[in-house]
Design an enzyme around this catalytic site. Structure first.
Site, PDB file in Angstrom:
ATOM      1  N   SER A  40       0.414  -1.678  -0.103  1.00 36.37           N
ATOM      2  CA  SER A  40       0.366   0.318  -0.184  1.00 36.37           C
ATOM      3  C   SER A  40       0.672   1.425   0.317  1.00 36.37           C
ATOM      4  CB  SER A  40      -0.997  -0.092   1.209  1.00 36.37           C
ATOM      5  OG  SER A  40      -1.326   1.705   1.474  1.00 36.37           O
ATOM      6  N   HIS A  99      -0.540   4.522   0.974  1.00 38.97           N
ATOM      7  CA  HIS A  99      -1.587   4.823   1.983  1.00 38.97           C
ATOM      8  C   HIS A  99      -2.603   5.056   0.672  1.00 38.97           C
ATOM      9  CE1 HIS A  99      -1.952   5.829   6.556  1.00 38.97           C
ATOM     10  NE2 HIS A  99      -2.589   6.471   5.466  1.00 38.97           N
ATOM     11  N   ARG A 139      -1.972   9.223   0.174  1.00 39.46           N
ATOM     12  CA  ARG A 139      -1.948  10.341   1.224  1.00 39.46           C
ATOM     13  C   ARG A 139      -0.806  10.335   1.785  1.00 39.46           C
ATOM     14  NH1 ARG A 139      -7.884  11.009   2.115  1.00 39.46           N
ATOM     15  NH2 ARG A 139      -7.356  11.784   4.568  1.00 39.46           N
TER      16      ARG A 139
END
Length: 409
Positions: free
Chosen positions: A278, A280, A283
């Site tokens: 990931s 995020h 972000r």
């Protein structure tokens, strides 16, 4: 607009946009800096093609998947998303209930508004708990203890927030600590009176209940949020913190956010059971690659036995199928279910799950794969390689009929 008229996740997003004031919508929708990573996450999926196979018996299709020793009805779950109660009252509980109804996992954020102890009881077989390591080792240990005492089976440690990122939409809107309802924010919010009324009726920013036990007695929601801001991010967190959690946690341990193959391999050596690949959701680091881009390298680094979960950018059932072909056993997403909650509460979350589930089913049929577990790289079209001319052998489907087909509620 009725949520049942939403035909895809973008429809749900647009419904949420109409319901939420800009300050709230942008908090969910936005990314870091120029938001290039947000676009990169989607573009990575668009670089791949699924190769249809026909004249294959796909009359019975099975998208159920075993992950960390439990069979789920679909190969996707709900990512951890903080402050969900700001967008829909009691959203954490609604997300847990929807996950249990659909038999998929829900990763409860430690930054949730619902308390771990309460939400775990809503869906004890489907709630995982996601935590950040803080600057206080006693609190880290207590979060692990609380998850264990609440009956949580899977613990997820997010490691990809060493510092707060530059989320410019939030800054422009005044979404920061302390939270400020400036005249401009109030004026724009008045165009969404239902949200404003709920915001006022519920007392403003909802309490981050997982952190209230570590604040002084009688602390307000703002004071608890400020405490959370002093404990996280924690840039001093190192591998030793993860090792101590592994030593204290008896069940499956998942690490979320590692993107470098060497880091992934090291986590596995420490005893981590699965990894969420990931960035995020775009972000944190705007210059980061998409998880889909690094997925094959991480798979090669950790071997075939480690379960990989892909997060960030998943917006179609075909994305989940592509990720499986590239090495991810499972996928998770968070923005769509938050938008569903904001648009229509429980019905909105259920609609999102149904849309994605039906898309996965349709794609499996189109590529001649009766079982999600049978997916492999041969279902991807790769021009210029020998694999592309041979494609994949027609899947063997005789044994699929012996498995229980998962109904689509």
């Amino acid at each position: 607009m009725n949520i049942q008229s939403a035909h895809n996740l973008e429809d749900v997003r647009q419904m949420a946009r109409r319901k939420l004031p800009r300050i709230a919508f942008d908090f969910i929708d936005g990314g870091a800096d120029d938001e290039l990573c947000l676009r990169r996450n989607r573009e990575a999926f668009q670089q791949h093609r699924l190769l249809p196979r026909y004249l294959v018996d796909v009359s019975k299709r099975d998208q159920s998947t075993v992950l960390l020793g439990r069979r789920y009805s679909s190969p996707f779950g709900i990512s951890p998303t903080g402050l969900a109660g700001l967008f829909c009252p009691d959203a954490d509980r609604l997300l847990a209930q929807a996950a249990a109804q659909a038999n998929i996992p829900f990763l409860l954020s430690s930054a949730s508004n619902g308390a771990l102890e309460d939400i775990a009881q809503v869906a004890p077989e489907h709630v995982w708990f996601q935590m950040y390591c803080t600057s206080d080792e006693k609190i880290n240990a207590d979060l692990v203890r609380r998850a264990r005492a609440s009956g949580v089976r899977v613990l997820v440690v997010s490691v990809d927030v060493p510092v707060n990122s530059n989320r410019e939409r939030n800054k422009r809107n005044g979404f920061s600590r302390p939270f400020r309802m400036t005249p401009g924010v109030v004026l724009e919010a008045l165009a969404h009176p239902a949200w404003v009324l709920r915001y006022l009726q519920t007392g403003g920013i909802p309490m981050m209940r997982n952190w209230a036990p570590y604040a002084p007695a009688g602390a307000t929601a703002a004071q608890v949020a400020d405490l959370y801001g002093t404990l996280t991010p924690a840039p001093m967190v190192q591998w030793g913190h993860l090792q101590r959690i592994r030593d204290a946690w008896p069940g499956p341990l998942v690490v979320k956010g590692l993107m470098h193959p060497e880091d992934a391999a090291h986590a596995v050596r420490l005893g981590v059971d699965a990894l969420v690949v990931s960035n995020h959701g775009g972000r944190q680091l705007d210059a980061a690659p998409s998880p889909l881009e690094v997925l094959p390298a991480i798979r090669a680094a950790v071997g075939d036995d480690v379960e990989l979960i892909l997060d960030s950018g998943v917006r179609r059932g075909s994305d989940i199928v592509i990720a499986r072909c590239l090495g991810a056993k499972f996928s998770i997403f968070g923005r769509p279910t938050l938008f569903g909650a904001a648009a229509a509460g429980a019905a909105g979350i259920e609609r999102v799950i149904r849309i994605v589930r039906n898309e996965v089913d349709m794609v499996l049929a189109q590529i001649g794969c009766a079982s999600f577990d049978q997916l492999h790289p041969g279902f991807l079209w790769s021009p210029g390689t020998p694999h592309a001319t041979r494609a994949a052998p027609a899947p063997e489907v005789q044994h699929v009929e012996q498995r229980v087909a998962v109904p689509f509620p």
